[in-house]
Design an enzyme around this catalytic site. Structure first.
Site, PDB file in Angstrom:
ATOM      1  N   GLU A 259     -17.019 -15.682  -1.562  1.00  0.00           N
ATOM      2  CA  GLU A 259     -17.328 -17.273  -1.771  1.00  0.00           C
ATOM      3  C   GLU A 259     -15.992 -17.690  -2.747  1.00  0.00           C
ATOM      4  OE1 GLU A 259     -21.183 -17.514  -3.806  1.00  0.00           O
ATOM      5  OE2 GLU A 259     -22.189 -16.869  -2.127  1.00  0.00           O
ATOM      6  N   HIS A 278     -24.268 -21.777  -1.459  1.00  0.00           N
ATOM      7  CA  HIS A 278     -24.904 -21.227  -2.739  1.00  0.00           C
ATOM      8  C   HIS A 278     -25.449 -22.195  -3.740  1.00  0.00           C
ATOM      9  CE1 HIS A 278     -24.564 -17.398  -5.261  1.00  0.00           C
ATOM     10  NE2 HIS A 278     -25.755 -18.014  -5.559  1.00  0.00           N
TER      11      HIS A 278
END
Length: 314
Positions: A259, A278
């Site tokens: 990420e 997220h």
């Protein structure tokens, strides 16, 4: 504050500081900027940024607080070695993550995102989306993980009349299962029976790479998979292959192995996959509560008092 923050956000956060405290943020996520940010700080807060061995060794660091729950990016062994306390806001985002999980289920099942994107592109996809649009009501939902988030999701699913299976390392007491209206099932049984499988567990040694090609092959071709846990629980390439080959109807994914999501992620561009950045654990209306709780824990440590017991990791 290890997650880089713009001045306006930093100002909002600083408004909750105890009197006489000051707040700074990291210039970037680069290791050298992270070390610079934590050097000289007594306390650090992290959302998504890993806290490494080198960072735990920063002189004067007394505690690291996770903004949220998942602590897989925090080196607890290094914290113990250097006498650094580690805390989290246990259960604080359970409803938020459960609602996002439900939202992803409905988005994938009802083709909401595909329909929206089609309209933006000038396409009316009503007919073409019909074969892959399914209802949730009356279906079997398998929840992997049954902590605060799993239990909050069970409450939301009650209105849909779903049969709920769950799996975790240790089954709940029978009376709690009866109260929640669910049944324990081993992982293989759950995967084979469920129309919807949701990952709502922690990432640790027992759950890392838990769902791979072998496990996905147990699922029904018309089933969908939701991951609002951690990217490391799921083999993203195996999931992409299963969806592309028609062995799985679709997926909703909020978390990724790397990420922010990388340009070569195999899930990018798949029509029957909904991807979100997220965001499951974040909510503007829990902002003040979370900050008050975090700064309260850190202030307790500063004054020699015990922080919230359920929030203590180290």
């Amino acid at each position: 504050m290890l997650d880089p923050a713009m001045p306006d956000r930093l100002e909002r956060i600083a408004a909750f500081l105890p009197e006489g405290w000051s707040l700074t943020t990291a210039a970037s996520r680069a290791p050298e900027d992270q070390l610079a940010a934590i050097s000289g700080a007594q306390f650090a807060i992290t959302g998504d940024v890993p806290v490494t061995v080198a960072m735990m060794a920063a002189p004067g660091l007394r505690a690291v607080h996770k903004w949220g729950v998942g602590y897989d990016g925090i080196d607890l062994g290094a914290a113990r070695q250097h006498g650094v306390r580690v805390l989290r806001t246990t259960g604080s985002n359970a409803v938020t993550v459960a609602e996002t999980t439900l939202g992803l289920i409905l988005s994938v099942n009802r083709n909401l995102v595909r329909g929206h994107v089609g309209i933006l592109g000038g396409d009316w996809l009503k007919g073409s989306l019909a074969p892959t649009s399914m209802t949730l009501s009356g279906k079997t939902v398998g929840i992997i993980g049954m902590g605060y988030i799993g239990k909050a999701l069970v409450q939301l699913l009650r209105g849909f009349g779903c049969t709920v299976l769950y799996t975790k390392r240790s089954p709940l007491p029978a009376e709690e299962e009866a109260e929640l209206g669910l049944r324990f099932a081993p992982l293989a049984e759950l995967l084979a029976a469920a129309d919807v499988v949701t990952l709502n567990c922690e990432l640790n040694a027992s759950t890392r790479d838990m769902i791979g090609a072998e496990q996905l092959a147990l699922m029904k071709p018309e089933a969908i998979l939701i991951n609002a846990a951690r990217g490391g629980v799921l083999d993203e390439q195996a999931l992409a292959d299963a969806i592309r080959e028609g062995r799985l109807r679709g997926a909703g994914i909020d978390v990724f192995a790397a990420e922010p999501i990388q340009p070569d992620n195999p899930l990018l561009g798949l029509e029957r996959v909904v991807l979100t950045p997220h965001i499951a654990a974040i909510s503007a209306d829990s902002f003040a509560t979370s900050l008050t709780r975090m700064f309260g824990n850190l202030q307790a440590i500063d004054s020699g008092r015990a922080p919230r017991e359920i929030d203590i990791l180290v």
